[in-house]
Scaffold this active site. Structure first.
Site, PDB file in Angstrom:
ATOM      1  N   ASP A  98     -48.014 -24.272   2.286  1.00 51.10           N
ATOM      2  CA  ASP A  98     -49.569 -24.813   1.711  1.00 51.10           C
ATOM      3  C   ASP A  98     -49.869 -26.214   2.005  1.00 51.10           C
ATOM      4  O   ASP A  98     -51.052 -26.766   2.171  1.00 51.10           O
ATOM      5  CB  ASP A  98     -49.519 -24.561   0.420  1.00 51.10           C
ATOM      6  N   HIS A 148     -46.811 -22.882  -2.011  1.00 46.65           N
ATOM      7  CA  HIS A 148     -45.608 -22.878  -1.271  1.00 46.65           C
ATOM      8  C   HIS A 148     -45.597 -24.000  -0.191  1.00 46.65           C
ATOM      9  O   HIS A 148     -46.714 -24.757  -0.076  1.00 46.65           O
ATOM     10  CB  HIS A 148     -46.100 -21.462  -0.265  1.00 46.65           C
ATOM     11  N   ASP A 208     -53.608  -5.438  -2.960  1.00 50.63           N
ATOM     12  CA  ASP A 208     -53.617  -6.699  -3.649  1.00 50.63           C
ATOM     13  C   ASP A 208     -55.040  -7.255  -3.571  1.00 50.63           C
ATOM     14  O   ASP A 208     -54.879  -8.324  -2.795  1.00 50.63           O
ATOM     15  CB  ASP A 208     -52.341  -7.358  -3.326  1.00 50.63           C
ATOM     16  N   ASP A 257     -56.482  -9.485  -5.704  1.00 51.39           N
ATOM     17  CA  ASP A 257     -56.326 -11.115  -6.074  1.00 51.39           C
ATOM     18  C   ASP A 257     -57.762 -11.344  -6.415  1.00 51.39           C
ATOM     19  O   ASP A 257     -58.095 -12.482  -6.368  1.00 51.39           O
ATOM     20  CB  ASP A 257     -55.701 -11.803  -4.933  1.00 51.39           C
ATOM     21  N   GLU A 288     -41.072 -13.003  -9.285  1.00 48.77           N
ATOM     22  CA  GLU A 288     -42.323 -12.330  -9.603  1.00 48.77           C
ATOM     23  C   GLU A 288     -42.195 -10.889  -9.094  1.00 48.77           C
ATOM     24  O   GLU A 288     -42.083 -10.672  -7.689  1.00 48.77           O
ATOM     25  CB  GLU A 288     -43.475 -13.222  -8.822  1.00 48.77           C
TER      26      GLU A 288
END
Length: 440
Positions: free
Chosen positions: A105, A102, A308, A310, A233
């Site tokens: 980031d 992103h 989530d 992950d 997504e």
């Protein structure tokens, strides 16, 4: 000279299934050829910049648990540069060919949008140097339109037109830098594109605005010569009660409704499939049979938890069935397998980043081998073909070809009402899958 952030770690290499070295691949051999392509070409692994470099073990109940050496710098742009150095050292040592990010980031947000863009420009120049030096490539870029409080009510679906305009400027810039860095895809994840309650929501306006936003993004990307793949997504919930990109089926309907299905494919995350009440394989297959399987965020969720998580993908059954769909899709390129996954909060040492990625890469490599073997023998495909054999001749063939109507079918049924069904043999098929996984 840039700082070396993992001096104790050598390049991770393939040592085979019998090795007891935790810093080696057991199944992932990048150069091994399977079905005419190397493992590296099949799997197209990517490092997620956010979880790997900026994730610090924060969750809704606790502060950061991981103290990364590149986070010691208090000047934001200096910290971003050191983080980039760590990222490329990590990818080189892990033999990961791609990365994803992103905008926030790779560069800190400034006090103004202009300053944010200037920070991005500075970091893009550094990333280009690092990419040229190492040969690493950008799988996809995107803009973070969900973390900052300005996006609390959404970005493209915000009730505030100024936010819509701001988000548009951010995506415009992110598309420009993705093109400049040679990115092969651009992803839209509607982090807060959804609603908490319909009591204060103009549902149609928000969906219409989201479609307008995506059309403008496609138009601008083509204008600047970006030829990469666009991806959406899906995610069903969290942070909002209801996300507009709930699952593959919802996204498919949205794309077709707004004439976007020719411009977009789908980036499927395993953990998001779990949250939607689907299997990873279901979401992959639904996208594949509709010609929309574009890329994968490779992780897994905990079925006992409702958020989530992950986690890094280690479930061989899930990776095998995922690779089965991906092989039937003809592969993922220009997409790939992006590790949108984070080491557990308790795994807070830097070496745990290596253990985690090794586990995920080995799991998908093993899944690739098993899936290829399954398709090579055709054992499952033959069973499915036999199960639907009645549609290849007689009345079934006429149904498929559209040569009959209800009158015809009713007449046929009156003469053929003694029906014999075959067993679905689910248990047998599951045991066959076990055999391939255990013997591959």
């Amino acid at each position: 000279m840039m700082t070396v952030y993992f001096p104790e770690i050598n390049k991770i290499v393939f040592e085979g299934s019998q090795t007891d070295n935790p810093l080696a691949f057991r199944y992932y051999d990048p150069a091994k050829v399977i079905g005419g392509k190397t493992m590296e070409e099949h799997l197209r692994f990517s490092m997620a910049y956010w979880h790997t470099l900026t994730g610090a073990g924060v969750d809704m109940f606790g502060a950061a648990s991981a103290k990364r050496p590149w986070d010691q710098f208090t000047e934001p742009l200096k910290a971003a540069k050191e983080r980039a150095a760590a990222a490329f050292e990590f990818m080189e040592k892990m033999q990961i060919p791609f990365f994803c990010f992103h905008d926030v980031d790779i560069a800190p947000e400034g006090s103004t949008l202009k300053e944010t863009f200037e920070n991005l420009d500075t970091m893009v120049e550094l990333l280009k140097e690092l990419m040229d030096r190492t040969g690493k490539k950008l799988l996809w870029g995107t803009s973070n339109l969900f973390s900052h409080p300005r996006f609390m009510h959404g970005a493209a679906t915000s009730p505030n037109a100024d936010v819509f305009a701001y988000a548009s400027a951010r995506v415009k810039k992110a598309l420009e830098i993705t093109k400049e860095l040679g990115g092969e895809n651009y992803v839209f994840w509607g982090g807060r594109e959804g609603y908490e309650t319909l009591l204060n929501t103009d549902l149609k306006l928000e969906l219409d605005n989201l479609a307008r936003f995506l059309h403008m993004a496609v138009d601008y990307a083509r204008k600047i010569g970006f030829t990469g793949q666009f991806l959406i997504e899906p995610k069903p919930k969290e942070p909002t009660k209801h996300q507009y990109d709930y699952d593959v089926g919802t996204v498919l309907g949205f794309l077709k409704t707004y004439d976007l299905d020719k411009d977009f494919k789908i980036n499927i995350e395993a953990n998001h499939a779990t949250l939607a009440g689907h299997t990873f394989q279901h979401e992959l297959r639904l996208a594949r049979i509709n010609g929309l399987l574009g890329s994968v965020d490779a992780n897994q969720g905990d079925e006992l938890l409702g958020w989530d998580t992950d986690q890094f993908p280690t479930n061989i059954y899930a990776t095998t069935l995922a690779m089965y769909e991906i092989l039937l899709n003809g592969g993922l390129a220009p997409g790939g397998l992006n590790f949108d996954a984070k080491a557990r909060r308790g795994s807070h040492e830097s070496v745990d980043l290596f253990y985690a990625h090794i586990a995920g890469m080995d799991a998908f490599a093993r899944g690739l081998v098993v899936a290829h073997h399954l398709l090579e023998t055709g054992e499952l495909e033959k069973f499915v073909a036999d199960r639907y054999e009645s549609y290849t001749s007689g009345i079934g063939a006429k149904i498929v070809k559209g040569q009959v109507n209800f009158d015809d079918l009713s007449s046929y049924a009156l003469e053929h009402d003694q029906i014999a069904l075959k067993s679905g043999r689910q248990e047998l098929l599951e045991s066959i899958l076990n055999r391939y996984i255990l013997e591959a």
